[in-house]
Write an enzyme that holds these catalytic residues in place. Sequence first.
Site, PDB file in Angstrom:
ATOM      1  N   ASP A   7       0.865  -1.182   0.000  1.00  0.00           N
ATOM      2  CA  ASP A   7       0.000   0.000   0.000  1.00  0.00           C
ATOM      3  C   ASP A   7       0.903   1.235   0.000  1.00  0.00           C
ATOM      4  OD1 ASP A   7       0.896   0.311   2.603  1.00  0.00           O
ATOM      5  OD2 ASP A   7      -1.100   0.352   3.523  1.00  0.00           O
ATOM      6  N   CYS A  64       3.181  -3.137   3.995  1.00  0.00           N
ATOM      7  CA  CYS A  64       2.349  -1.969   4.315  1.00  0.00           C
ATOM      8  C   CYS A  64       3.091  -1.187   5.399  1.00  0.00           C
ATOM      9  CB  CYS A  64       0.919  -2.372   4.705  1.00  0.00           C
ATOM     10  SG  CYS A  64       0.739  -3.344   6.204  1.00  0.00           S
ATOM     11  N   THR A  66       2.872  -1.278   8.722  1.00  0.00           N
ATOM     12  CA  THR A  66       3.305  -2.170   9.800  1.00  0.00           C
ATOM     13  C   THR A  66       3.559  -3.590   9.335  1.00  0.00           C
ATOM     14  OG1 THR A  66       1.012  -2.741  10.231  1.00  0.00           O
ATOM     15  CG2 THR A  66       1.932  -0.905  11.514  1.00  0.00           C
ATOM     16  N   HIS A  97      10.589 -23.945   8.813  1.00  0.00           N
ATOM     17  CA  HIS A  97       9.591 -24.618   9.648  1.00  0.00           C
ATOM     18  C   HIS A  97       8.171 -24.514   9.097  1.00  0.00           C
ATOM     19  CE1 HIS A  97      12.034 -24.734  13.650  1.00  0.00           C
ATOM     20  NE2 HIS A  97      12.847 -24.751  12.597  1.00  0.00           N
ATOM     21  N   HIS A 133       7.367 -30.900  10.516  1.00  0.00           N
ATOM     22  CA  HIS A 133       6.919 -29.597  10.003  1.00  0.00           C
ATOM     23  C   HIS A 133       5.836 -29.776   8.940  1.00  0.00           C
ATOM     24  CE1 HIS A 133       9.725 -27.558  12.436  1.00  0.00           C
ATOM     25  NE2 HIS A 133      10.809 -28.004  11.810  1.00  0.00           N
TER      26      HIS A 133
END
Length: 142
Positions: A7, A64, A66, A97, A133
């Site tokens: 964004d 973005c 955060t 993992h 995994h």
Amino acid sequence: MIALGCDHGGYPLMKEVIKYLEDEGIEYKNFGTYSEESCDYPIFAKAVAKAIVTNECEKGILICGTGIGISITANKFKGVRAALCHDCFSAKATREHNNANILAMGARVVGAGLAIEIVKNFLETPFSNDERHIRRINMIED
Ligand code: RB5
């Protein structure tokens, strides 16, 4: 092929990521946004997530402000494992993992130097293929 999406908050860092990919000759498909004009991150998270689930692209990078909104959105798609990483250890570990197929970052959280190292770790680390995994990843989808 790496799917890219961001964004307006992520755009400045995405420019750095694109420069790195081009310098390394790594192919990408850019789903936007293409400027710092305010926009809605779910649009770009959904475009990248769709590119992953349809196998158009094998991995994605979402940015973005955060990294949170864009990763929450991507993880709503079955088969998407978007990992929000702001350190190299997590970027490597989530490939080994979780077989994460999307790297999410926050441009207001990490600087470009660290972000590029995170991208490198994410793109260059293979999945471990360990039975435990694989079992746990399959349990996510159940
Ligand atoms: C945009 O201001 C910001 O909310 C967005 O980039 C992101 O951080 C949302 O999670």
